[in-house]
Design a protein around this motif. Sequence first.
Motif, PDB file in Angstrom:
ATOM      1  N   PHE A  80      -6.135   0.238  -5.233  1.00 19.30           N
ATOM      2  CA  PHE A  80      -5.358  -0.789  -4.535  1.00 19.30           C
ATOM      3  C   PHE A  80      -6.237  -2.000  -4.231  1.00 19.30           C
ATOM      4  CE2 PHE A  80      -3.392  -2.700  -0.745  1.00 19.30           C
ATOM      5  CZ  PHE A  80      -2.095  -2.856  -1.212  1.00 19.30           C
ATOM      6  N   ALA A 113       0.390   7.091  -6.536  1.00 14.91           N
ATOM      7  CA  ALA A 113      -0.802   7.870  -6.163  1.00 14.91           C
ATOM      8  C   ALA A 113      -2.065   7.177  -6.657  1.00 14.91           C
ATOM      9  CB  ALA A 113      -0.701   9.286  -6.724  1.00 14.91           C
ATOM     10  N   ASN A 114      -2.172   5.890  -6.351  1.00 13.45           N
ATOM     11  CA  ASN A 114      -3.232   5.066  -6.943  1.00 13.45           C
ATOM     12  C   ASN A 114      -3.962   4.237  -5.893  1.00 13.45           C
ATOM     13  OD1 ASN A 114      -4.605   4.082  -9.312  1.00 13.45           O
ATOM     14  ND2 ASN A 114      -3.462   2.183  -9.134  1.00 13.45           N
ATOM     15  N   VAL A 115      -4.019   4.767  -4.650  1.00  7.38           N
ATOM     16  CA  VAL A 115      -4.622   3.991  -3.565  1.00  7.38           C
ATOM     17  C   VAL A 115      -6.068   3.612  -3.877  1.00  7.38           C
ATOM     18  CG1 VAL A 115      -5.303   4.079  -1.138  1.00  7.38           C
ATOM     19  CG2 VAL A 115      -3.087   4.979  -1.845  1.00  7.38           C
ATOM     20  N   LEU A 140       0.826  -1.198   0.000  1.00  9.07           N
ATOM     21  CA  LEU A 140       0.000   0.000   0.000  1.00  9.07           C
ATOM     22  C   LEU A 140       0.864   1.253   0.000  1.00  9.07           C
ATOM     23  CD1 LEU A 140      -2.790   1.353   0.206  1.00  9.07           C
ATOM     24  CD2 LEU A 140      -2.616   1.137   2.699  1.00  9.07           C
ATOM     25  N   GLU A 141       1.954   1.225   0.763  1.00  9.16           N
ATOM     26  CA  GLU A 141       2.846   2.370   0.857  1.00  9.16           C
ATOM     27  C   GLU A 141       3.377   2.755  -0.512  1.00  9.16           C
ATOM     28  OE1 GLU A 141       5.537   5.133   2.821  1.00  9.16           O
ATOM     29  OE2 GLU A 141       4.022   3.898   3.797  1.00  9.16           O
ATOM     30  N   CYS A 148       2.068   1.971  -3.460  1.00  6.32           N
ATOM     31  CA  CYS A 148       0.947   2.406  -4.300  1.00  6.32           C
ATOM     32  C   CYS A 148       0.626   3.875  -4.048  1.00  6.32           C
ATOM     33  CB  CYS A 148      -0.267   1.514  -4.014  1.00  6.32           C
ATOM     34  SG  CYS A 148      -1.634   1.769  -5.166  1.00  6.32           S
ATOM     35  N   LYS A 149       0.762   4.268  -2.802  1.00  3.92           N
ATOM     36  CA  LYS A 149       0.444   5.652  -2.426  1.00  3.92           C
ATOM     37  C   LYS A 149       1.537   6.622  -2.843  1.00  3.92           C
ATOM     38  CE  LYS A 149      -0.360   8.494   1.708  1.00  3.92           C
ATOM     39  NZ  LYS A 149      -0.484   8.472   3.195  1.00  3.92           N
ATOM     40  N   THR A 150       2.790   6.317  -2.468  1.00  5.41           N
ATOM     41  CA  THR A 150       3.856   7.294  -2.657  1.00  5.41           C
ATOM     42  C   THR A 150       4.397   7.322  -4.074  1.00  5.41           C
ATOM     43  OG1 THR A 150       5.500   5.672  -1.942  1.00  5.41           O
ATOM     44  CG2 THR A 150       4.555   7.086  -0.241  1.00  5.41           C
TER      45      THR A 150
END
Length: 964
Positions: free
Chosen positions: A945, A940-942, A932-933, A935-937
């Motif tokens: 996810f 930018a696609n949380v 998840l980390e 995907c986010k950083t």
Amino acid sequence: MSRLIAYPKPGATDTIRRFEPAYWHVDFSLPMMATVVTTGPDSLRVMATFRTNRDLMGLIWPTENGIDHGLYAWPRRKDYRGIELAFDWQATGIRAMDRLQSVTLTVETYQGPTHYVRLWNYATAGTPDACHIRMVLDETTRSGFHGDAHVPWHDVKRLFISLQPEQAGRGNCSLATDVPHGATSLTIHVGDAGPIRPGDRLYVLGLSHRQPFLTVTSDTTGPVQVVTVAEPVETGQGGIADPSAPGDPAFGTDTDSIDPGVGPPPLPIPAGAELFVETRAPEPIGDQEAVVEIAHLQVTGPNSTLPVERSPRTPHALRMTDGFDNAYPLTPERIVDQVHRLGYRGAYVLYMGISKFHALSWDEGEGRHIVDPTKPVLNAPSAHWIDDLFARLVAKGYTLIVSVSFEILHRFMPTAWMQRDHAGNPGLTGWQPPSSLVAPTVPDALAYLRAVFVDLLGRAKVAGSAIHFQIGEPWWWDGSFGSESPYIYDAVTMAAYEAATGSMVPAPKLTSLYDRPDARHLPYIQWCRDQLGAATDWLVAEIGAVYPDAVSYLLVFSPQLLRAEAPLLKQLNLPTAHWRYPAFDTLQIEEYDRTVEGDFAFSERTWRLAAAILGYPMDRIEYFAGFNLLAETSWAWLNIDRSIWEAFGRGPAAVYIWSREQVMRDGWLFDQQAWKLYPGLTHLATCWRIDRTDGVSLGFTAHDQALVVDGVRYRPANAFTASQLAADTEMAPADAEMLGAIDADEITAADLLGGVYDHAEVELFLVDWSDPSLPKTIVRRGTIGTITQSDASFTAELRGLAQRIQQPVIDSYAPECRVDLFSTECGVDRRGFERHATVAAVTDGSLGAVPDNRVFFIEGLDEPDGWFDYGELLWLTGANAGRRTEVRLWTAPRVEADGTTTAGRIELWEPAGRDIAAGDQLRLWAGCDKRLETCKTRFANVINFRGEPHVPGTDAVLRYPDPR
């Protein structure tokens, strides 16, 4: 007719234990020698003669039985979980069990890396040279020096116990001073005080798991040496591991999982830590004899037995032959028991041949080990094995025929003994490694052959056998597989001719077998022929003087004499006056390469040679049939069977099959009674059909002619074979393997590596080649899974229908994302994460570094560490252009202390199919580790996810209160 049973059949009537003593075998590096014999139902003995400090041998147990006859082989059972293995161990002459780089149980797996289990970790009592070992093949038995790594005991391909001599490497070494993290030199107490040179490797107890060894760059000698190394030392977290706490990360046994910026700094490796020096090149150590005894072997628990068939076949008239070089890796008990079960009786020929039984010594002048006639004839492991084999054969009622030829492994033969051609080249056969032939004019060589005969026949007599000996294939070499010229020009032979005749060896020397010698060459050719005959006469007389009741045999290979295009061979290699009946009690003839090819007209010439030219009556002639050199040419057994059938029809004294190894390997089952019912012999052929996902269909057959079955053309492809076809309750993903050489235009290495054959459907079936319209018998259907390539061959995993049952069909909860990056479900645009780069170098430039097509360095990118991990790479130029592969690790460029900037480092999961070169251009896409980390950083696609990182797992279920 006779038939092939290459794979274990279902419905076995018996079982054996795994690790049954009789079924272990040995392998090792030249020039050492080792054998294994059983000493009881629960015990075995390994004997070895180590000759260099790099010698290494293995006592091997394979999961897949490719040695025994298919009728008696066990099926593949790769799950070893739960087996309890216990035995007593006693050893002399090997590196002690408690030392670094010593006795190891090596575990090779089908799907993963190789693991190394240190047996000393599982000793329950005793000393490193005499102890009791107990291990359960589960989570409690782990690999690594401190037993800290998981072993996938459910996926075992092969096990072997590795053994080295006491004088391995530089002996017992240790650190003389502490070695700090980052050091580039070490001070060492050197066990044998020998030199440590550039390219040698240092294995130090306490190195990080990321650094298995150090490469030496200095040149030193003496009992204490300061050596420099190519790479800075990486010590384990907290320094050297504490053997009292295996598996505890606090003691540095698992540094890969520790964040470099967290916890205590790496401590030095303390003085006294053990160290092993592996010399770059082998060094002679004399003959270091070693003996390992394994006794009171106990194997219990689940998966501890294997199904086998043990019912014997009806005895028959065909006789068996064997070669020492093919037999010595196995236990004599295994060989004799199986040959007897297959119905072979009567005489048993053991061809000593090339070989590895010799006693050797290091020759400084020649820089190699060579045969030493001053030592006992047989080295100790060979003598021990021969005695056991002879005793077991005699106990089963066999008549021993001991065969010795003029052939010796080239690397062991003294230079003065070798036959040579016009240019002085030694005669080398086509075997690998090659053998060479003794010149029959060299007195020392003939005396050595006599000594070999006398020693072996003495052992046969002790075993209770009558004395029968065979001089095997005596000839002047014809240069097959090479120059195709006569090898009659060694210095000893030419000098002997000139001394005996007063004439010079005619010039110019003959350079081709196909030359028709003129009158000036004939005297020398005839003299050489007569010397060949005189050599065999002398051996018969010498052996007869020691053993007056000895029965003599001469084995003649007729293609070496009767090649119509090379009449020189008959002039040179047929001393009729010396070999004509009754010079030998029995004449044995063979012509295997001609009959295997179906040239039965040549067979008529062979029988005429024996009866008409050499004058042996039929009851004094014996015939050797065979052999099929390669497993993939199984069609050869059709003609071998026919040659046996025709030979029996002529009424000789005996017919033999050459040899046991091929009979077992291919599963050939002799059945003389079937000839009356099937005079046309077998008509079965194996076919493979491959339907690729791109719509292309390919057909291959083991038959020697193309076949058309159901409208598809199956071309001969004898380079294909298949592993055991397991069909049992395991439902393993790899139900079988197809193994082949990449020699067909349709199958190329580029297509294999490019994924063209991924998920292709495969059908394996049998068909009657005489009438392909008859219904075929389907043996196996499946799809191609993992494909691996090694040099010019490949292995393809054939996944059966059962494998599909094991695949997940619905999504399941997991903390990581379940979808692929850039897929429709992911939604991230690939174009925004695409980069271009150029290969700057293929190594880091350090001493001894060589390109491996897995790691290379690029310039033009400055993305942070890990950006391309698990990403994709497309080669745009160079030898790999158009290919895609996955990235394992990306290390960003760094600025060094001197201001220079290093290139970015790429490591692939698998080596590129072709060589990577500086200047190759490529395209890279960022990778995703499914967290998840990330995907986010990074993306930018949380919102897209597809994982559940916050759902409690088993860690929450097993959580308990912390008293602190």
